[in-house]
Write an enzyme that holds these catalytic residues in place. Sequence first.
Site, mmCIF file in Angstrom:
data_model
loop_
_atom_site.group_PDB
_atom_site.id
_atom_site.type_symbol
_atom_site.label_atom_id
_atom_site.label_comp_id
_atom_site.label_asym_id
_atom_site.label_seq_id
_atom_site.Cartn_x
_atom_site.Cartn_y
_atom_site.Cartn_z
ATOM 1 C CB CYS A 2 -57.815 -72.279 52.138
ATOM 2 S SG CYS A 2 -57.138 -70.624 51.834
ATOM 3 N NE ARG A 52 -57.561 -65.277 52.764
ATOM 4 C CZ ARG A 52 -57.425 -63.961 52.663
ATOM 5 N NH1 ARG A 52 -58.241 -63.161 53.330
ATOM 6 N NH2 ARG A 52 -56.473 -63.446 51.913
ATOM 7 C CG LEU A 53 -52.795 -69.940 56.896
ATOM 8 C CD1 LEU A 53 -52.925 -69.725 58.395
ATOM 9 C CD2 LEU A 53 -51.771 -71.026 56.611
ATOM 10 C CB SER A 54 -54.690 -64.410 55.585
ATOM 11 O OG SER A 54 -56.082 -64.556 55.766
ATOM 12 C CG ASN A 77 -55.766 -75.593 49.897
ATOM 13 O OD1 ASN A 77 -55.041 -74.740 50.402
ATOM 14 N ND2 ASN A 77 -55.563 -76.888 50.069
ATOM 15 C CG ASP A 101 -53.209 -66.253 45.216
ATOM 16 O OD1 ASP A 101 -53.612 -65.857 46.318
ATOM 17 O OD2 ASP A 101 -52.979 -67.450 44.968
#
Length: 723
Positions: A2, A52-54, A77, A101
């Site tokens: 992220c 965000r990168l999921s 991140n 998480d």
Amino acid sequence: MCGIAGIARLDNRTLGVEADAVLDHLADILDHRGPDERDVLRDGGVGLAFTRLSLVNPEDGSQPLVSDDGSLVLVANGEIYNHRELAASLPGDVRLRTGSDCEVLLYLYRQYGLEFLRDVRGMFALILWDRVDNKLVLARDRFGIKPLYYHRNDERIVLSSEIKGLFADRSTPRRFDWERALASPLLAAASSFNDAPVTTWFEGVELVPAATILRVDLHNGGTTEHRYWQLPGEADESADAQDLIRRYAELLEDSVRDCVTADTELGLFLSGGVDSSAVLALAGDKRGGMHTFTALTGGTFDNGDAENAAWIARELGVPNHQVVFPPDHVPTPEEWLRLLWLTETPMCGPEVYYKHELHRFARQARPGLRGMLLGAASDEFNGGYARELGAEDWPSFMEILALIDRNTRIGRRPVLRHWWAEEPSFISEKALGGPESASDSIYRAYLKSEYLQVQQYNVWHEDRTAAGSGIEARVPFLDHRLVDLCARIPDRLRPELLWNKRILRKAVRSHLPERIAERPKGPFFYGSGTHHSYRMLVRLMRADSHALVERALAAPGAADFIDAERVRGHLAGIGEGRTEASSVEMLLRVLNMGLLAELASNTPRLEDTSAGPVLREIAGDCSAPSEAVADFRTRELNGAAVPAFAESVLLLTDPAGSDWYLVKDGEIEFVLQAGTPTLAVLQAVDGKSPLADVLAPVGTEGQEEAHADLCNLLDLGFLVWAE
């Protein structure tokens, strides 16, 4: 992966509405790090931005995260690999409300305060706002895998995952830090240990140190620093070699298991060496659907990386995409500027470029791919660089480290350097400070140096090159439990376990074929194919009438630090036998400094810069005949042309005639074994005989090997064509 950013007042005042524009700009700048989602929060004296990168729980992992009582706010991140285990340890009344998480970090902080990261495994950078105490908590993982930078003045602090984000606030200086950059021994490739703090390269820009928690009081800006982990300082003298190998194998398998946990597609960079191949093998059933990616360059073709990568991929049943960098391929100046601005480091070079292009190809070929497994950072703590330093065995490796240690201590007491200008020196090394260094203390100085280099170079560029394509890089070998184990190996066991990475090779012996488990370490682009990369760099610097050179020389501050005429003259002489080819990369680093100074003053938008077309992959693999491979196999040389040794180059031998040496400017550059085709050809070079006659003595079979080496020596400037 992220992007996280923030701005906060340091005088207990409230952020005005004008901060919204800064936060939006921060989110825009970090969009490539998190293209799936974004959010911005401004409340009181604090503003946070998140992109965000999921990879884990794509439907339920939005940030900022807020504790159940609203007292704590978090943007983070990275990945917390043992989040389920940590959540199970929380008090029974805690109920996690999302699938992120990272949410567990809120409650660990509430329960343990500054000790909240003690048992956390993962890679992360975080900004936590404690609303009750009105403090910011900033932290990074043990190796600084995930970045976090900041600039502060008396009124405010601004934070960002990337340095370019800090420039969204006009109070942040926009100047390259020439003095600090030139003082970096790593940037200068000095023969000394790295013992200086990691630099950010830019004036006024600081970074949250790895393995460290900073707590900033927003009432007055007061800051405390808490180190929650460090390299072990003592060995485990009771350790047993077989037990260490067993434990290493278990920990590596556990670390890989952690790193392959994702709800989206993962890939792997496969070099054909033991490191990345071990990660692939230990991925187990997670290999299903996993694609691997290999750079097919002149270097990886010559050193066998590409061929071995294709072979182990077939053995383990996974696709392998071999991305071709043709011999005539050169990035454009604009493409290089984009890469430099993406990576934000003057250490940007061929390795960084190749990985960046691999990520771009991977994302285009596999649009759903979000994470990339790497075999990086194994060599640094497993003894992987001994032979690259010129060692033939462990004792000679320690002798080399002792010389580097001496150089480092001389650097701290430069007034004594003249006593070691020539050998032998009759001055005790105690004069350099402290007692004469013992083997253990020298090795620990080496480990600390490698630890700092991992932060300054390895994880820095791995993060950026992946982030540029919206991919998260995952590094199983940087599990602190593995590093702890290797750092605690006692002196008596190091030759057995750390020479030539024996601990790793023995640990994965049951998972990999011997061809790969025992394959000698091959550098990513150095070695027999180095000239391919250097030729690319020279052509890049000469492109468009030396466009990059002239822009670098005209950059703010460049006139005070760069010798423009020497740069131009040196570049003009490369390939004509008047320069060292190894200086090509150092010249590029100097130019990179100037170009970064220009970029910092202009702060272009990354999306407005040109990345160029994505490279293609080879059909089949490099062991099969194809047009692309033929480009690497052959290079036409004129048989009627007359080769000669360049000025200041000599071919010498020892009294026994068993070894021969190619010497340039009084320095041994190559050692040649008697009886090899290359040596026979060089012995025939007299500056009068045509190439066809020079090659004739080795016969048809030996000419292929000698031909490749001749091309290399011509490119490196050891041989020239006689007029």
